[in-house]
Design a protein around this motif. Structure first.
Motif, PDB file in Angstrom:
ATOM      1  N   ARG A  11      47.271  31.222  39.425  1.00 35.61           N
ATOM      2  CA  ARG A  11      46.819  31.988  38.263  1.00 35.61           C
ATOM      3  C   ARG A  11      47.108  33.477  38.428  1.00 35.61           C
ATOM      4  NH1 ARG A  11      41.415  29.849  35.255  1.00 35.61           N
ATOM      5  NH2 ARG A  11      42.254  27.830  34.604  1.00 35.61           N
ATOM      6  N   ARG A  12      46.877  33.971  39.619  1.00 34.88           N
ATOM      7  CA  ARG A  12      47.144  35.387  39.858  1.00 34.88           C
ATOM      8  C   ARG A  12      48.640  35.686  39.702  1.00 34.88           C
ATOM      9  NH1 ARG A  12      47.921  39.735  43.190  1.00 34.88           N
ATOM     10  NH2 ARG A  12      46.252  41.300  43.104  1.00 34.88           N
ATOM     11  N   TYR A  13      49.476  34.805  40.220  1.00 47.43           N
ATOM     12  CA  TYR A  13      50.924  34.986  40.080  1.00 47.43           C
ATOM     13  C   TYR A  13      51.326  34.937  38.606  1.00 47.43           C
ATOM     14  CZ  TYR A  13      55.923  34.108  40.280  1.00 47.43           C
ATOM     15  OH  TYR A  13      57.276  34.194  40.081  1.00 47.43           O
ATOM     16  N   ALA A  14      50.740  34.020  37.846  1.00 48.81           N
ATOM     17  CA  ALA A  14      51.055  33.916  36.423  1.00 48.81           C
ATOM     18  C   ALA A  14      50.695  35.199  35.687  1.00 48.81           C
ATOM     19  CB  ALA A  14      50.322  32.724  35.807  1.00 48.81           C
ATOM     20  N   LEU A  15      49.567  35.794  36.041  1.00 43.69           N
ATOM     21  CA  LEU A  15      49.144  37.037  35.405  1.00 43.69           C
ATOM     22  C   LEU A  15      50.062  38.196  35.783  1.00 43.69           C
ATOM     23  CD1 LEU A  15      45.296  36.633  35.914  1.00 43.69           C
ATOM     24  CD2 LEU A  15      46.487  36.604  33.709  1.00 43.69           C
ATOM     25  N   VAL A  16      50.415  38.276  37.053  1.00 40.51           N
ATOM     26  CA  VAL A  16      51.306  39.349  37.504  1.00 40.51           C
ATOM     27  C   VAL A  16      52.674  39.207  36.843  1.00 40.51           C
ATOM     28  CG1 VAL A  16      52.543  40.300  39.486  1.00 40.51           C
ATOM     29  CG2 VAL A  16      50.116  39.715  39.690  1.00 40.51           C
ATOM     30  N   SER A  17      53.195  37.981  36.799  1.00 41.15           N
ATOM     31  CA  SER A  17      54.483  37.735  36.178  1.00 41.15           C
ATOM     32  C   SER A  17      54.458  38.084  34.694  1.00 41.15           C
ATOM     33  CB  SER A  17      54.883  36.271  36.374  1.00 41.15           C
ATOM     34  OG  SER A  17      56.125  35.997  35.771  1.00 41.15           O
ATOM     35  N   THR A  48      40.210  40.029  34.408  1.00 44.47           N
ATOM     36  CA  THR A  48      39.193  40.806  35.119  1.00 44.47           C
ATOM     37  C   THR A  48      38.620  40.039  36.308  1.00 44.47           C
ATOM     38  OG1 THR A  48      37.537  40.038  33.505  1.00 44.47           O
ATOM     39  CG2 THR A  48      38.546  42.187  33.123  1.00 44.47           C
ATOM     40  N   TYR A  49      38.832  38.738  36.343  1.00 44.48           N
ATOM     41  CA  TYR A  49      38.377  37.934  37.482  1.00 44.48           C
ATOM     42  C   TYR A  49      39.291  38.152  38.688  1.00 44.48           C
ATOM     43  CZ  TYR A  49      36.931  33.862  40.220  1.00 44.48           C
ATOM     44  OH  TYR A  49      36.478  33.032  41.219  1.00 44.48           O
ATOM     45  N   TYR A  50      40.590  38.213  38.437  1.00 48.01           N
ATOM     46  CA  TYR A  50      41.556  38.325  39.532  1.00 48.01           C
ATOM     47  C   TYR A  50      41.974  39.762  39.838  1.00 48.01           C
ATOM     48  CZ  TYR A  50      42.017  33.273  39.297  1.00 48.01           C
ATOM     49  OH  TYR A  50      41.752  31.927  39.327  1.00 48.01           O
ATOM     50  N   PHE A  51      41.642  40.696  38.942  1.00 47.10           N
ATOM     51  CA  PHE A  51      42.029  42.090  39.169  1.00 47.10           C
ATOM     52  C   PHE A  51      40.836  42.991  38.877  1.00 47.10           C
ATOM     53  CE2 PHE A  51      45.822  39.722  38.135  1.00 47.10           C
ATOM     54  CZ  PHE A  51      46.690  40.111  39.147  1.00 47.10           C
ATOM     55  N   ASP A  56      44.873  48.104  38.469  1.00 51.24           N
ATOM     56  CA  ASP A  56      45.170  47.186  39.575  1.00 51.24           C
ATOM     57  C   ASP A  56      46.210  46.154  39.141  1.00 51.24           C
ATOM     58  OD1 ASP A  56      45.013  45.772  41.990  1.00 51.24           O
ATOM     59  OD2 ASP A  56      43.281  44.597  41.326  1.00 51.24           O
ATOM     60  N   LEU A  57      46.081  45.640  37.944  1.00 52.49           N
ATOM     61  CA  LEU A  57      47.037  44.669  37.411  1.00 52.49           C
ATOM     62  C   LEU A  57      48.412  45.312  37.212  1.00 52.49           C
ATOM     63  CD1 LEU A  57      47.831  41.950  36.195  1.00 52.49           C
ATOM     64  CD2 LEU A  57      46.711  42.647  34.054  1.00 52.49           C
ATOM     65  N   VAL A  58      48.433  46.515  36.664  1.00 50.90           N
ATOM     66  CA  VAL A  58      49.696  47.223  36.451  1.00 50.90           C
ATOM     67  C   VAL A  58      50.381  47.499  37.784  1.00 50.90           C
ATOM     68  CG1 VAL A  58      50.701  49.424  35.724  1.00 50.90           C
ATOM     69  CG2 VAL A  58      49.055  48.251  34.250  1.00 50.90           C
ATOM     70  N   GLU A  59      49.616  47.926  38.773  1.00 51.26           N
ATOM     71  CA  GLU A  59      50.189  48.194  40.090  1.00 51.26           C
ATOM     72  C   GLU A  59      50.826  46.935  40.674  1.00 51.26           C
ATOM     73  OE1 GLU A  59      48.731  49.744  44.515  1.00 51.26           O
ATOM     74  OE2 GLU A  59      47.465  50.087  42.761  1.00 51.26           O
TER      75      GLU A  59
END
Length: 205
Positions: A11-17, A48-51, A56-59
């Motif tokens: 899930r975190r990878y999906a959000l970053v991608s 907001t759960y993973y970042f 933080d998400l943008v970085e």
């Protein structure tokens, strides 16, 4: 700790991608919690759960883009045959590495996004280290490409050359004349023999 499980990592990878795609397409203003969640196909609350924050998400997205671009550079250099190249041929190789825009296509959002990230570093200290690493990776790719083209390598000179190309591309992005590739090529052809002269000891064609 929220992404230590396989599901969390996915899930975190999906959000970053997803954030990286939005950043490339529309710049920093396009990266919003809702837009990222929708692109990733995940609930809004997951951002907001993973970042810890949008910053933080943008970085993480900028870091991801940098890693992808570095891998692409490395692959292009690894595929480059070793042979002596003249100024125009060397410039063409370096334009492909540093600009990568087809000459017959309009300026892409990807290229605009790259330079938006450079400018954003001035206002976002957390991004400066990421962009410095990306610049170093670009210089490393140019150093190897120049070496494979039968030319002397001075890292300080090639660093200056990469910065000159970046400046030329930025000028082309806001100008109404030649496109980024043409401007970058002209810049390189003018300086390549001075900054990276032919190494007479290199392999002859």
């Amino acid at each position: 700790m929220t992404a230590v499980t396989p599901k969390g990592e996915r899930r975190r990878y999906a959000l970053v991608s997803a954030a990286a795609e939005l950043l490339r397409e529309g710049g920093f203003d396009a990266v919003r919690h809702r837009a990222v969640a929708q692109r990733a196909g995940l609930p809004l609350a997951s951002t907001t759960y993973y970042f810890s924050s949008l910053d933080d998400l943008v970085e993480s997205a900028v870091e991801y883009i940098g890693a992808v671009e570095a891998a692409q550079l490395r692959a292009r250099v690894d595929d480059l045959p070793r042979r002596r190249r003249g100024a125009e041929a060397t410039a063409e190789v370096l334009v492909d590495l540093l600009v990568g825009e087809p000459a017959d296509e309009p300026i892409s959002e990807h290229l605009i996004s790259r330079y938006e990230r450079y400018i954003a570093c001035a206002r976002q200290p957390a991004l400066r280290g990421i962009q410095r690493r990306l610049l170093q990776q670009r210089v490393d790719a140019v150093v190897e490409a120049v070496s494979r083209s039968g030319r002397f390598v001075r890292v300080d000179m090639l660093t200056a050359m990469v910065c000159a190309v970046d400046g030329a591309v930025v000028s082309a992005l806001v100008g109404d004349g030649d496109g980024p590739r043409e401007i970058a090529r002209a810049t390189l052809v003018d300086v390549i023999d001075m900054l990276a002269p032919i190494d007479e000891r290199s392999l002859r064609v």
